[in-house]
Enzyme design. Structure first.
Site, PDB file in Angstrom:
ATOM      1  N   HIS A   9       0.829  -1.210   0.000  1.00  0.00           N
ATOM      2  CA  HIS A   9       0.000   0.000   0.000  1.00  0.00           C
ATOM      3  C   HIS A   9       0.861   1.258   0.000  1.00  0.00           C
ATOM      4  O   HIS A   9       2.054   1.220   0.322  1.00  0.00           O
ATOM      5  CB  HIS A   9      -0.927   0.007   1.219  1.00  0.00           C
ATOM      6  CG  HIS A   9      -0.176  -0.021   2.518  1.00  0.00           C
ATOM      7  ND1 HIS A   9       0.400   1.103   3.074  1.00  0.00           N
ATOM      8  CD2 HIS A   9       0.094  -1.038   3.369  1.00  0.00           C
ATOM      9  CE1 HIS A   9       0.991   0.784   4.211  1.00  0.00           C
ATOM     10  NE2 HIS A   9       0.832  -0.522   4.404  1.00  0.00           N
ATOM     11  N   GLU A  81      -2.183  -7.301   7.236  1.00  0.00           N
ATOM     12  CA  GLU A  81      -0.867  -7.200   7.859  1.00  0.00           C
ATOM     13  C   GLU A  81      -0.825  -8.043   9.127  1.00  0.00           C
ATOM     14  O   GLU A  81      -1.864  -8.484   9.640  1.00  0.00           O
ATOM     15  CB  GLU A  81      -0.557  -5.732   8.180  1.00  0.00           C
ATOM     16  CG  GLU A  81       0.831  -5.478   8.737  1.00  0.00           C
ATOM     17  CD  GLU A  81       1.969  -5.950   7.853  1.00  0.00           C
ATOM     18  OE1 GLU A  81       2.187  -7.184   7.758  1.00  0.00           O
ATOM     19  OE2 GLU A  81       2.679  -5.110   7.277  1.00  0.00           O
ATOM     20  N   ASP A  83      -0.940  -9.118  12.771  1.00  0.00           N
ATOM     21  CA  ASP A  83      -1.722  -8.589  13.892  1.00  0.00           C
ATOM     22  C   ASP A  83      -0.765  -8.314  15.048  1.00  0.00           C
ATOM     23  O   ASP A  83      -0.200  -9.250  15.625  1.00  0.00           O
ATOM     24  CB  ASP A  83      -2.796  -9.594  14.299  1.00  0.00           C
ATOM     25  CG  ASP A  83      -3.665  -9.098  15.441  1.00  0.00           C
ATOM     26  OD1 ASP A  83      -3.495  -7.943  15.890  1.00  0.00           O
ATOM     27  OD2 ASP A  83      -4.528  -9.878  15.889  1.00  0.00           O
TER      28      ASP A  83
END
Length: 185
Positions: A9, A81, A83
Site C-alpha cells: 500500500h 498485515e 496482527d
C-alpha cells in the site's frame, strides 16, 4: 505458471510516525496518494486475471486510487498485515520494549501466508494475480514461496511491486524466523 504481483500500500500517516498499524485501517498521506497513482500507472500495463486486496482501508484506498473506483476487486482478509495485538497503535521503538504476548507470531504469519498461497494456487492456477497488501505479509508470502526465512526477504517500500512466478506443483515450506519483536514492514 501462476504469476503474482505483490504490491504494498501507499505511505500512511502512521508509517511516517513509525506506528505499528497491524489491523488498524491506516490513512494515506498525500505522498501515499501520489504513490498509489504511480502504482496504478505500472499495474495498468499488466494483463491480469484477478485483482486482490487486503480488507484494511489503507490497501482498499491504494487499490481504488491505483486501479479506479470501478475496478473489480476481490477483498481478501488473509492478506491483512501482521496482527500486532496489544502493540497496535504504538510506535515501533516503544513496542520493541513491550511483550509480544498478544501479537501474531512470525510462525503464525508464515502459516497464514502458506494457506493464502495454497488457496491462490488452487483458485487461480496459471493465472496472473495482482495483490495489494502489506510489507510484512507480502514478505511472508515470498518467504513461503521460496522456502526461505522471512528475514532473508528484503523489506518492501510503500507502493513497491514484486513479481513471483510459481510453477505447480509447489512444495510449500518455510523455516522459523530468527526475527522477533517489532519490524517496520
Amino acid at each position: 505458471m501462476t504469476t503474482i504481483y505483490l504490491c504494498r500500500h501507499g505511505e500512511t500517516i502512521e508509517n511516517t510516525q513509525r506506528i505499528l498499524q497491524g489491523h488498524l485501517p491506516g490513512h494515506l498521506t498525500e505522498n501515499g496518494i501520489e504513490q498509489a497513482k504511480a502504482l496504478g500507472t505500472k499495474l495498468k500495463q499488466i494483463h491480469y486475471d484477478i485483482l486482490i486486496c487486503s480488507d484494511l482501508q489503507r490497501c482498499i484506498d491504494t487499490t481504488r486510487i491505483a486501479m479506479g473506483d470501478n475496478a473489480d476487486i476481490t477483498i481478501e482478509p488473509m492478506l491483512r498485515e501482521r496482527d500486532w495485538g496489544n502493540l497496535s497503535g504504538m510506535t515501533i521503538d516503544f513496542a520493541r520494549t513491550q511483550s509480544l504476548s498478544t501479537a501474531e507470531s512470525i510462525e503464525e504469519l508464515l502459516m497464514r501466508a502458506e494457506r493464502l498461497l495454497t488457496k491462490w494456487l488452487q483458485l487461480y492456477n496459471d493465472k496472473t494475480i495482482i495483490a495489494i497488501g502489506h510489507g510484512l505479509t507480502n514478505r511472508a508470502i515470498i518467504a513461503v514461496s521460496l522456502g526461505i526465512d522471512i528475514g532473508q526477504v528484503e523489506k518492501m517500500s510503500n507502493a513497491e511491486v514484486r513479481r513471483l512466478e510459481i510453477t505447480s506443483p509447489l512444495k510449500l515450506r518455510y523455516t522459523s524466523a530468527a526475527e522477533s519483536g517489532a519490524t517496520e514492514n
